[in-house]
Design a protein around this motif. Structure first.
Motif, PDB file in Angstrom:
ATOM      1  N   ASN A  56      -6.019  13.741   2.535  1.00  0.00           N
ATOM      2  CA  ASN A  56      -5.996  12.192   2.329  1.00  0.00           C
ATOM      3  C   ASN A  56      -5.070  11.769   1.518  1.00  0.00           C
ATOM      4  O   ASN A  56      -4.002  12.153   0.639  1.00  0.00           O
ATOM      5  CB  ASN A  56      -6.845  11.913   1.360  1.00  0.00           C
ATOM      6  N   LYS A  57      -4.294  10.652   2.430  1.00  0.00           N
ATOM      7  CA  LYS A  57      -3.056  10.226   2.221  1.00  0.00           C
ATOM      8  C   LYS A  57      -2.978   9.459   1.017  1.00  0.00           C
ATOM      9  O   LYS A  57      -1.449   9.432   0.320  1.00  0.00           O
ATOM     10  CB  LYS A  57      -2.511   9.083   3.181  1.00  0.00           C
ATOM     11  N   LYS A  58      -4.130   9.008  -0.054  1.00  0.00           N
ATOM     12  CA  LYS A  58      -4.057   8.489  -0.941  1.00  0.00           C
ATOM     13  C   LYS A  58      -4.104   9.336  -2.229  1.00  0.00           C
ATOM     14  O   LYS A  58      -3.265   9.126  -3.154  1.00  0.00           O
ATOM     15  CB  LYS A  58      -5.573   7.892  -1.028  1.00  0.00           C
ATOM     16  N   TYR A  59      -4.026  10.645  -1.398  1.00  0.00           N
ATOM     17  CA  TYR A  59      -3.663  11.944  -2.527  1.00  0.00           C
ATOM     18  C   TYR A  59      -2.112  11.931  -2.624  1.00  0.00           C
ATOM     19  O   TYR A  59      -1.355  13.316  -3.350  1.00  0.00           O
ATOM     20  CB  TYR A  59      -4.148  12.994  -2.904  1.00  0.00           C
ATOM     21  N   LEU A  60      -1.478  12.051  -2.158  1.00  0.00           N
ATOM     22  CA  LEU A  60       0.274  11.836  -1.217  1.00  0.00           C
ATOM     23  C   LEU A  60       0.798  13.164  -3.148  1.00  0.00           C
ATOM     24  O   LEU A  60       2.067  12.948  -3.104  1.00  0.00           O
ATOM     25  CB  LEU A  60       1.515  11.078  -0.740  1.00  0.00           C
TER      26      LEU A  60
ATOM     27  N   CYS B 219      -0.916   3.870 -19.660  1.00  0.00           N
ATOM     28  CA  CYS B 219      -1.020   4.618 -18.694  1.00  0.00           C
ATOM     29  C   CYS B 219      -1.505   4.065 -17.427  1.00  0.00           C
ATOM     30  O   CYS B 219      -1.820   4.721 -16.785  1.00  0.00           O
ATOM     31  CB  CYS B 219      -2.422   5.321 -19.761  1.00  0.00           C
ATOM     32  N   LYS B 220      -1.780   2.703 -17.389  1.00  0.00           N
ATOM     33  CA  LYS B 220      -2.411   2.607 -16.671  1.00  0.00           C
ATOM     34  C   LYS B 220      -0.866   2.323 -14.880  1.00  0.00           C
ATOM     35  O   LYS B 220      -1.570   2.446 -14.101  1.00  0.00           O
ATOM     36  CB  LYS B 220      -2.472   0.686 -16.569  1.00  0.00           C
ATOM     37  N   GLU B 221       0.344   2.152 -15.559  1.00  0.00           N
ATOM     38  CA  GLU B 221       1.003   2.592 -14.268  1.00  0.00           C
ATOM     39  C   GLU B 221       1.092   4.290 -13.717  1.00  0.00           C
ATOM     40  O   GLU B 221       1.081   4.268 -12.917  1.00  0.00           O
ATOM     41  CB  GLU B 221       2.588   2.375 -15.030  1.00  0.00           C
ATOM     42  N   SER B 222       0.762   5.113 -14.909  1.00  0.00           N
ATOM     43  CA  SER B 222       1.055   6.056 -14.457  1.00  0.00           C
ATOM     44  C   SER B 222      -0.390   6.710 -13.500  1.00  0.00           C
ATOM     45  O   SER B 222      -0.384   7.649 -12.477  1.00  0.00           O
ATOM     46  CB  SER B 222       0.968   6.743 -15.733  1.00  0.00           C
ATOM     47  N   LEU B 223      -1.987   5.635 -13.915  1.00  0.00           N
ATOM     48  CA  LEU B 223      -3.376   6.197 -12.854  1.00  0.00           C
ATOM     49  C   LEU B 223      -2.531   5.478 -11.809  1.00  0.00           C
ATOM     50  O   LEU B 223      -2.904   5.866 -10.545  1.00  0.00           O
ATOM     51  CB  LEU B 223      -4.510   4.897 -13.735  1.00  0.00           C
TER      52      LEU B 223
ATOM     53  N   LYS C 238       0.003   5.401  -9.858  1.00  0.00           N
ATOM     54  CA  LYS C 238       0.922   5.980  -9.154  1.00  0.00           C
ATOM     55  C   LYS C 238       0.251   6.989  -9.037  1.00  0.00           C
ATOM     56  O   LYS C 238       0.084   7.496  -7.290  1.00  0.00           O
ATOM     57  CB  LYS C 238       2.160   6.800  -9.677  1.00  0.00           C
ATOM     58  N   PHE C 239      -0.523   7.070  -9.333  1.00  0.00           N
ATOM     59  CA  PHE C 239      -1.660   8.896  -9.203  1.00  0.00           C
ATOM     60  C   PHE C 239      -2.683   8.805  -8.201  1.00  0.00           C
ATOM     61  O   PHE C 239      -2.849   9.229  -7.468  1.00  0.00           O
ATOM     62  CB  PHE C 239      -1.651   9.834 -10.181  1.00  0.00           C
ATOM     63  N   ARG C 240      -3.409   7.465  -8.514  1.00  0.00           N
ATOM     64  CA  ARG C 240      -4.321   7.647  -7.440  1.00  0.00           C
ATOM     65  C   ARG C 240      -3.849   5.868  -6.726  1.00  0.00           C
ATOM     66  O   ARG C 240      -4.893   6.060  -5.354  1.00  0.00           O
ATOM     67  CB  ARG C 240      -5.595   6.349  -8.182  1.00  0.00           C
ATOM     68  N   CYS C 241      -2.351   5.221  -6.235  1.00  0.00           N
ATOM     69  CA  CYS C 241      -1.954   4.678  -4.698  1.00  0.00           C
ATOM     70  C   CYS C 241      -3.333   3.664  -5.065  1.00  0.00           C
ATOM     71  O   CYS C 241      -3.468   3.429  -3.517  1.00  0.00           O
ATOM     72  CB  CYS C 241      -1.909   5.517  -3.811  1.00  0.00           C
ATOM     73  N   GLU C 242      -3.271   2.834  -6.902  1.00  0.00           N
ATOM     74  CA  GLU C 242      -4.605   2.626  -6.228  1.00  0.00           C
ATOM     75  C   GLU C 242      -4.150   0.980  -7.263  1.00  0.00           C
ATOM     76  O   GLU C 242      -3.411   1.129  -8.098  1.00  0.00           O
ATOM     77  CB  GLU C 242      -6.120   2.980  -6.817  1.00  0.00           C
ATOM     78  N   LYS C 243      -4.565  -0.527  -7.264  1.00  0.00           N
ATOM     79  CA  LYS C 243      -3.575  -0.842  -7.554  1.00  0.00           C
ATOM     80  C   LYS C 243      -4.432  -0.893  -8.864  1.00  0.00           C
ATOM     81  O   LYS C 243      -4.744  -1.313 -10.196  1.00  0.00           O
ATOM     82  CB  LYS C 243      -3.293  -2.666  -7.628  1.00  0.00           C
ATOM     83  N   ILE C 244      -5.773  -1.064  -8.902  1.00  0.00           N
ATOM     84  CA  ILE C 244      -7.390  -1.385  -9.897  1.00  0.00           C
ATOM     85  C   ILE C 244      -7.681   0.132 -10.569  1.00  0.00           C
ATOM     86  O   ILE C 244      -8.344   0.573  -9.380  1.00  0.00           O
ATOM     87  CB  ILE C 244      -8.863  -2.133  -9.097  1.00  0.00           C
ATOM     88  N   VAL C 245      -7.417   0.633 -11.387  1.00  0.00           N
ATOM     89  CA  VAL C 245      -7.528   1.508 -11.926  1.00  0.00           C
ATOM     90  C   VAL C 245      -8.705   1.597 -13.530  1.00  0.00           C
ATOM     91  O   VAL C 245      -8.643   2.490 -14.348  1.00  0.00           O
ATOM     92  CB  VAL C 245      -6.457   2.247 -12.178  1.00  0.00           C
TER      93      VAL C 245
END
Length: 461
Positions: free
Chosen positions: A11-15, A210-214, A216-223
């Motif tokens: 899944n490209k989200k996991y890149l 922490c949120k910024e890192s999440l 990046k790794f999740r490729c999502e804005k809402i974490v």
């Protein structure tokens, strides 16, 4: 079921996770490269010597193995504080310095003292890699990717072992040290560009990072949901006032995790994993087979690498507990085959070609079982079961115990083999069976659960 599992990985989200895991896994490659050169390296020193280093005795070979285990103890302590104080990323950067020094000492060795220093530094890099990489991967990966990603790291380590062993056995000590040094420098460059884990930022009260890192790794804005879960889990650990190493041994839940992980680790070491990996060339020489160091490297490391590839897909489709039960029983059967071959040899009064081949097949089955799960399950479980505040210390503790048990098993193997060549293999076979019993009773299932969910499961149980 396996095909469904494979499809879920792409899944490209996991890149971003893939890139970070591959960069971190190069730390394992460096570790594997250095471990893979050890077995043929010790044989070469024992038979021919190296440069101005004269041929060494079997006693010196044993001492070299011991200094490697002492290095593991030092590396475990150093990596613990580097992981917790500086962070997982900076810890991996620092790892490259002893790794590079070990190759420099190997390349320029002109006396046995430089060989001892090189082996000591290899021990440091081995425990450092096993402390920081599983911790890093477990803290950035989604639950259903955590196991496969960790095994992917171990696969890259196996490739490092295979390449290191082949180069050392087929060419020269200088070339293997040179290539090993280049791999360290490449790793240093790539590790510099990856991101720190959200769990480390939480531990330092850096919520925004922490949120910024999440993101990046999740490729999502809402974490927010995952952030709250991580924060809540961290706050629960802060409710326990003890700190550092004391918390590992005084909190009942942590003691339970230590018991489980050490049990799995003990099964790994007392089925002679370290001895079989680092001394397979020396062991096979006793079988009186017409095999070169290169041929032994190809067969032993090739089998281990192949089954590690398979493990990427079965660790989540099977689960940790069934896989541990399978590899424990497999180790029992593998060593029993080798032990039985030697029993037959003692009855006949000689090691025939058939007996030698049978004993070697038993070794290959064990190495296949090692790649399938025995080699990496203690580290997978350690990274999953220990809480964030003691995860680095817990993984380092496992490496310390591994080093102590590995040294004991190495001495035990030599003592028992000289007493009766079948004896160590039959005892290791029994240890494999005991590991199977331990797994049935104690080892929990953690697949596809978040780290917070695993902690809740342990508390409920």
């Amino acid at each position: 079921m396996v095909l469904t599992t494979v499809k879920s990985y792409f899944n490209k989200k996991y890149l971003q996770q893939y890139i970070s895991v591959m960069a971190a896994s190069l730390v394992f490659f460096v570790c594997g490269n250095q471990m893979g050169t050890m077995s043929p390296y010790l044989v070469i020193l024992n038979v021919d010597g190296y440069h101005e280093v004269p041929k060494i005795s079997s006693l010196i070979v044993s001492w070299l193995s011991s200094i490697y285990n002492i290095g593991i103890l030092f590396g475990a302590l150093m990596s613990t504080y580097a992981n917790d104080i500086l962070g997982r990323k900076l810890s991996m950067i620092l790892f490259t310095f002893p790794a590079l020094l070990s190759q420099i000492f190997q390349y320029f060795a002109v006396n046995i003292s430089m060989v001892f220093i090189s082996l000591f530094l290899r021990g440091i890099t081995s425990s450092w890699a096993f402390s920081v990489v599983p911790t890093y991967i477990s803290e950035i990966a989604l639950p259903h990717l955590r196991g496969p990603f960790t095994v992917l790291g171990v696969l890259i380590m196996s490739l490092g072992m295979l390449s290191g062993s082949l180069i050392q056995a087929s060419f020269s000590i200088e070339l293997s040290a040179l290539i090993g040094g280049i791999s360290v420098l490449v790793t240093l460059v790539l590790v510099c560009v990856i991101s720190e884990t959200p769990y480390f930022f939480i531990s330092k009260n850096k919520d925004a990072k922490c949120k910024e890192s999440l993101r990046k790794f999740r490729c999502e804005k809402i974490v927010d949901k995952e952030y709250e879960e991580i924060k809540s889990s961290w706050n629960e650990t802060l409710a326990i006032k003890q700190e550092g190493w004391v918390k590992i041994f005084t909190v009942p839940l942590n003691l339970k995790v230590v018991f489980i992980c050490v049990g799995v680790q003990t099964c790994q070491q007392f089925t002679a994993l370290t001895t079989m990996v680092t001394n397979i060339h020396t062991i096979v020489q006793h079988y009186q087979l017409d095999l070169s160091l290169t041929q032994i490297s190809i067969m032993s490391k090739g089998v281990e690498t192949f089954t590690t590839i398979i493990s990427i897909f079965v660790i989540d489709s099977w689960g940790r507990r069934p896989l541990f039960l399978f590899v424990s029983l497999g180790a029992c059967i593998a060593h029993f085959i080798t032990g039985l071959a030697f029993v037959i040899a003692n009855i006949n009064g000689e090691i025939s070609t058939t007996v030698g081949i049978t004993a070697f097949i038993g070794n290959l089955i064990y190495l296949a079982i090692s790649g399938l799960g025995l080699k990496h399950l203690p580290n997978v479980l350690g990274a999953e079961l220990f809480t964030t505040d003691i995860r680095s210390k817990g993984c380092s503790l496992l490496m310390v115990i591994s080093a102590i048990e590995g040294a004991i098993v190495a001495l035990l193997f030599d003592f028992l083999f000289n007493m009766a060549n079948y004896l160590p293999f039959l005892i290791f076979s029994a240890c494999g069976f005991l590991g199977f019993v331990f797994g049935v009773i104690w080892v929990p299932e953690t697949r596809s659960k978040s780290l917070a969910e695993i902690q809740r499961q342990l508390k409920c149980n």
